[in-house]
Design a protein around this motif. Structure first.
Motif, PDB file in Angstrom:
ATOM      1  N   GLY A 193       0.912  -1.297   0.166  1.00 32.37           N
ATOM      2  CA  GLY A 193      -0.054  -0.173  -0.016  1.00 32.37           C
ATOM      3  C   GLY A 193       0.724   1.179   0.024  1.00 32.37           C
ATOM      4  N   ALA A 194       0.008   2.347   0.312  1.00 32.97           N
ATOM      5  CA  ALA A 194       0.931   3.910   0.261  1.00 32.97           C
ATOM      6  C   ALA A 194       0.342   4.356   1.487  1.00 32.97           C
ATOM      7  CB  ALA A 194       0.573   4.520  -1.152  1.00 32.97           C
ATOM      8  N   PHE A 195       1.210   5.035   2.031  1.00 31.06           N
ATOM      9  CA  PHE A 195       0.717   6.070   3.300  1.00 31.06           C
ATOM     10  C   PHE A 195       1.031   7.574   2.677  1.00 31.06           C
ATOM     11  CE2 PHE A 195       1.449   8.011   7.617  1.00 31.06           C
ATOM     12  CZ  PHE A 195      -0.005   7.791   8.005  1.00 31.06           C
ATOM     13  N   HIS A 196       0.188   8.175   2.735  1.00 27.82           N
ATOM     14  CA  HIS A 196       0.053   9.558   2.167  1.00 27.82           C
ATOM     15  C   HIS A 196      -0.046  10.672   3.453  1.00 27.82           C
ATOM     16  CE1 HIS A 196      -0.539   8.014  -1.889  1.00 27.82           C
ATOM     17  NE2 HIS A 196      -1.363   7.383  -1.454  1.00 27.82           N
ATOM     18  N   TRP A 197       0.648  11.650   3.543  1.00 26.98           N
ATOM     19  CA  TRP A 197       0.391  12.679   4.652  1.00 26.98           C
ATOM     20  C   TRP A 197       0.661  13.869   4.262  1.00 26.98           C
ATOM     21  CZ3 TRP A 197       4.639   9.473   4.421  1.00 26.98           C
ATOM     22  CH2 TRP A 197       5.740  10.010   4.659  1.00 26.98           C
ATOM     23  N   PRO A 198      -0.075  14.994   4.904  1.00 28.99           N
ATOM     24  CA  PRO A 198       0.225  16.565   4.374  1.00 28.99           C
ATOM     25  C   PRO A 198       1.777  16.831   4.319  1.00 28.99           C
ATOM     26  CG  PRO A 198      -0.962  16.159   6.345  1.00 28.99           C
ATOM     27  CD  PRO A 198      -0.758  14.995   5.764  1.00 28.99           C
ATOM     28  N   ASP A 199       2.451  17.436   3.529  1.00 30.91           N
ATOM     29  CA  ASP A 199       3.856  17.947   3.823  1.00 30.91           C
ATOM     30  C   ASP A 199       4.100  19.328   4.154  1.00 30.91           C
ATOM     31  OD1 ASP A 199       6.482  17.504   3.249  1.00 30.91           O
ATOM     32  OD2 ASP A 199       6.227  18.720   1.385  1.00 30.91           O
ATOM     33  N   ASP A 200       2.880  20.044   4.195  1.00 30.96           N
ATOM     34  CA  ASP A 200       2.934  21.492   4.874  1.00 30.96           C
ATOM     35  C   ASP A 200       1.808  21.977   5.651  1.00 30.96           C
ATOM     36  OD1 ASP A 200       0.553  20.994   3.241  1.00 30.96           O
ATOM     37  OD2 ASP A 200       0.815  22.929   1.795  1.00 30.96           O
ATOM     38  N   ARG A 201       1.343  20.841   6.478  1.00 29.31           N
ATOM     39  CA  ARG A 201       0.344  21.410   7.623  1.00 29.31           C
ATOM     40  C   ARG A 201       0.491  20.037   8.539  1.00 29.31           C
ATOM     41  NH1 ARG A 201      -3.931  22.670   3.605  1.00 29.31           N
ATOM     42  NH2 ARG A 201      -2.065  22.867   2.308  1.00 29.31           N
ATOM     43  N   PRO A 202      -0.045  20.272   9.781  1.00 25.78           N
ATOM     44  CA  PRO A 202      -0.044  19.143  10.839  1.00 25.78           C
ATOM     45  C   PRO A 202      -1.146  18.267  10.306  1.00 25.78           C
ATOM     46  CG  PRO A 202      -0.316  21.383  11.709  1.00 25.78           C
ATOM     47  CD  PRO A 202      -0.442  21.543  10.549  1.00 25.78           C
ATOM     48  N   ILE A 203      -0.952  17.131  10.656  1.00 30.01           N
ATOM     49  CA  ILE A 203      -1.883  15.790  10.646  1.00 30.01           C
ATOM     50  C   ILE A 203      -3.042  16.040  11.654  1.00 30.01           C
ATOM     51  CG2 ILE A 203      -2.117  13.539  10.764  1.00 30.01           C
ATOM     52  CD1 ILE A 203       0.553  12.967   9.853  1.00 30.01           C
ATOM     53  N   ARG A 204      -4.164  16.091  11.250  1.00 30.93           N
ATOM     54  CA  ARG A 204      -5.435  16.392  11.829  1.00 30.93           C
ATOM     55  C   ARG A 204      -6.112  14.974  12.219  1.00 30.93           C
ATOM     56  NH1 ARG A 204      -7.078  21.797   8.699  1.00 30.93           N
ATOM     57  NH2 ARG A 204      -5.541  23.094   9.422  1.00 30.93           N
ATOM     58  N   GLY A 205      -5.853  13.880  11.489  1.00 29.65           N
ATOM     59  CA  GLY A 205      -6.694  12.867  11.455  1.00 29.65           C
ATOM     60  C   GLY A 205      -6.144  12.098  10.386  1.00 29.65           C
ATOM     61  N   ALA A 206      -7.001  10.723  10.393  1.00 32.17           N
ATOM     62  CA  ALA A 206      -6.466   9.772   9.239  1.00 32.17           C
ATOM     63  C   ALA A 206      -7.737   9.214   8.527  1.00 32.17           C
ATOM     64  CB  ALA A 206      -5.676   8.700   9.787  1.00 32.17           C
ATOM     65  N   VAL A 207      -7.279   8.500   7.651  1.00 30.45           N
ATOM     66  CA  VAL A 207      -8.226   7.997   6.494  1.00 30.45           C
ATOM     67  C   VAL A 207      -8.064   6.762   6.135  1.00 30.45           C
ATOM     68  CG1 VAL A 207      -9.665   8.053   4.465  1.00 30.45           C
ATOM     69  CG2 VAL A 207      -9.064  10.224   5.763  1.00 30.45           C
ATOM     70  N   LEU A 208      -8.978   5.759   6.312  1.00 24.33           N
ATOM     71  CA  LEU A 208      -8.616   4.285   5.680  1.00 24.33           C
ATOM     72  C   LEU A 208      -9.336   4.274   4.404  1.00 24.33           C
ATOM     73  CD1 LEU A 208      -8.954   1.552   8.438  1.00 24.33           C
ATOM     74  CD2 LEU A 208      -7.166   1.840   7.025  1.00 24.33           C
ATOM     75  N   LEU A 209      -8.660   3.999   3.416  1.00 24.30           N
ATOM     76  CA  LEU A 209      -9.124   3.861   1.874  1.00 24.30           C
ATOM     77  C   LEU A 209      -9.366   2.415   1.329  1.00 24.30           C
ATOM     78  CD1 LEU A 209      -7.339   7.043   0.407  1.00 24.30           C
ATOM     79  CD2 LEU A 209      -9.717   6.663   0.529  1.00 24.30           C
ATOM     80  N   PHE A 210     -10.674   1.891   1.180  1.00 27.00           N
ATOM     81  CA  PHE A 210     -10.786   0.612   0.608  1.00 27.00           C
ATOM     82  C   PHE A 210     -11.159   0.611  -0.879  1.00 27.00           C
ATOM     83  CE2 PHE A 210     -12.758  -0.395   5.141  1.00 27.00           C
ATOM     84  CZ  PHE A 210     -11.520  -0.508   5.620  1.00 27.00           C
ATOM     85  N   HIS A 211     -10.181  -0.093  -1.486  1.00 28.46           N
ATOM     86  CA  HIS A 211     -10.415  -0.337  -3.050  1.00 28.46           C
ATOM     87  C   HIS A 211     -11.659  -1.209  -3.487  1.00 28.46           C
ATOM     88  CE1 HIS A 211      -8.690  -4.247  -3.642  1.00 28.46           C
ATOM     89  NE2 HIS A 211      -7.726  -3.812  -2.752  1.00 28.46           N
ATOM     90  N   GLY A 212     -12.024  -0.988  -4.753  1.00 29.52           N
ATOM     91  CA  GLY A 212     -13.156  -1.801  -5.229  1.00 29.52           C
ATOM     92  C   GLY A 212     -12.812  -3.096  -5.717  1.00 29.52           C
ATOM     93  N   ASN A 213     -13.620  -3.965  -6.020  1.00 25.25           N
ATOM     94  CA  ASN A 213     -13.306  -5.369  -6.611  1.00 25.25           C
ATOM     95  C   ASN A 213     -12.515  -5.139  -7.680  1.00 25.25           C
ATOM     96  OD1 ASN A 213     -13.336  -8.282  -6.167  1.00 25.25           O
ATOM     97  ND2 ASN A 213     -15.403  -8.232  -7.157  1.00 25.25           N
ATOM     98  N   THR A 214     -11.306  -6.314  -7.822  1.00 23.00           N
ATOM     99  CA  THR A 214     -10.422  -6.245  -8.786  1.00 23.00           C
ATOM    100  C   THR A 214      -9.547  -5.137  -8.935  1.00 23.00           C
ATOM    101  OG1 THR A 214     -11.819  -5.934 -10.695  1.00 23.00           O
ATOM    102  CG2 THR A 214     -12.002  -8.197  -9.747  1.00 23.00           C
ATOM    103  N   MET A 215      -9.658  -4.000  -7.972  1.00 25.81           N
ATOM    104  CA  MET A 215      -8.757  -3.013  -8.445  1.00 25.81           C
ATOM    105  C   MET A 215      -7.738  -3.049  -7.271  1.00 25.81           C
ATOM    106  SD  MET A 215     -12.113  -0.259  -9.067  1.00 25.81           S
ATOM    107  CE  MET A 215     -10.890   1.149  -9.766  1.00 25.81           C
ATOM    108  N   ASN A 216      -7.135  -1.920  -7.085  1.00 27.69           N
ATOM    109  CA  ASN A 216      -5.876  -1.977  -6.309  1.00 27.69           C
ATOM    110  C   ASN A 216      -5.694  -0.402  -5.560  1.00 27.69           C
ATOM    111  OD1 ASN A 216      -4.610  -0.277  -8.187  1.00 27.69           O
ATOM    112  ND2 ASN A 216      -4.463  -2.282  -9.290  1.00 27.69           N
ATOM    113  N   PHE A 217      -4.606  -0.351  -4.835  1.00 31.71           N
ATOM    114  CA  PHE A 217      -4.396   1.106  -4.046  1.00 31.71           C
ATOM    115  C   PHE A 217      -3.977   2.293  -5.007  1.00 31.71           C
ATOM    116  CE2 PHE A 217      -0.130  -0.692  -3.816  1.00 31.71           C
ATOM    117  CZ  PHE A 217       0.575   0.322  -4.009  1.00 31.71           C
TER     118      PHE A 217
END
Length: 277
Positions: free
Chosen positions: A17-41
């Motif tokens: 997978g890939a973990f993305h975070w803001p480069d220019d501001r504080p982290i205020r929370g997090a998100v889990l992203l679930f892909h669709g069937n036969t797809m990917n991250f």
């Protein structure tokens, strides 16, 4: 935003997978992203949403379930992928990803799932009631809907009964991982995955009353409401649920990615008091 490629261990195959975070501001929370069937991250919503979400200060984890793509290999010629997907593994994968985020200080992430990932997001949020918000992007109805899906030209199509019997015979003979060609998307599946798909999927609408956090349910106007039941979910949800029908939009949001990203980011900003700087 910044991005780090990550790996999450499971009892069998690891999750990339890939973990993305803001480069220019504080982290205020997090998100889990679930892909669709036969797809990917790195395709679809897990690809186009993080840029908009990191502007809100949200770190995003997009990852492959063991049932990613259709067929793939890793570090050998052993096949893996969605042709072999099993519902209990998919549910476990999502829980392991949540645990990965929790170990980094994000123990109550927002959950966003597209299509099959949206259907799987519903039982995940039932099991994680601390989830602050749930976004369902064309989440399908789940349950025993695959015969109905076949009637509209997907999955096994007009050969549903024939292929179901073939899959049952292979599983009974101990040959559950043997592949079967499907006449329609997703084109090839193992016998045991076919049976799992027709008997083990969570039912999105039956679980809706147990979802008490705020929900945004997005559907394209070209998608049938019977299979992507935004309004029915809204009527049954145990908490507030907003519905957005995106005009001129198909199931994959092709050409409408910016519009969908703006809807999701705007709703989260309003619900959580997050503003893009």
């Amino acid at each position: 935003m910044r991005t780090e490629l990550i790996t999450i261990p499971t009892p069998t195959l690891p999750l990339d997978g890939a973990f993305h975070w803001p480069d220019d501001r504080p982290i205020r929370g997090a998100v889990l992203l679930f892909h669709g069937n036969t797809m990917n991250f790195y395709t679809g919503a897990p690809r186009f949403l993080p840029r908009a979400l990191t502007r809100l200060g949200l770190a995003c984890l997009a990852f492959n379930r063991r049932g990613h793509d259709i067929l793939s290999i890793r570090d050998s010629r052993a096949a893996e992928g969605a042709a072999f997907q099993l519902t209990h593994e998919a549910i476990e994968d999502n829980a392991l990803a949540a645990r990965w985020l929790a170990a980094r200080g994000h123990d109550a992430p927002i959950v966003i799932g597209h299509s099959n990932g949206g259907m799987l997001a519903v039982p995940h949020v039932v099991a994680h009631p601390q989830t602050p918000c749930l976004v369902l992007l064309s989440a399908h109805a789940g349950g025993r809907q695959n015969e109905n899906v076949s009637r509209i030209g997907l999955f096994a199509g007009e050969r549903f009964a024939e292929i179901k019997a073939q899959a049952e015979a292979l599983v009974a003979a101990g040959r559950g991982r043997e592949l079967i060609v499907l006449p329609h998307w997703w084109y090839v599946t193992s016998a045991e995955a076919f049976i799992d798909r027709t008997t083990q999927l969570p039912n999105t609408l039956e679980l809706a009353p147990r979802i008490t956090c705020p929900v945004l349910y997005v559907r394209g106007d070209q998608e049938p409401a019977a299979h992507y039941p935004a309004e029915a979910f809204q009527a049954r949800a145990g908490g507030p649920c907003d519905v957005e029908i995106v005009p001129d939009c198909d199931h994959f949001y092709k050409g409408r990615e910016d519009a969908v990203a703006a809807i999701v980011a705007g709703w989260l900003s309003q619900r959580l008091g997050l503003a893009a700087d």
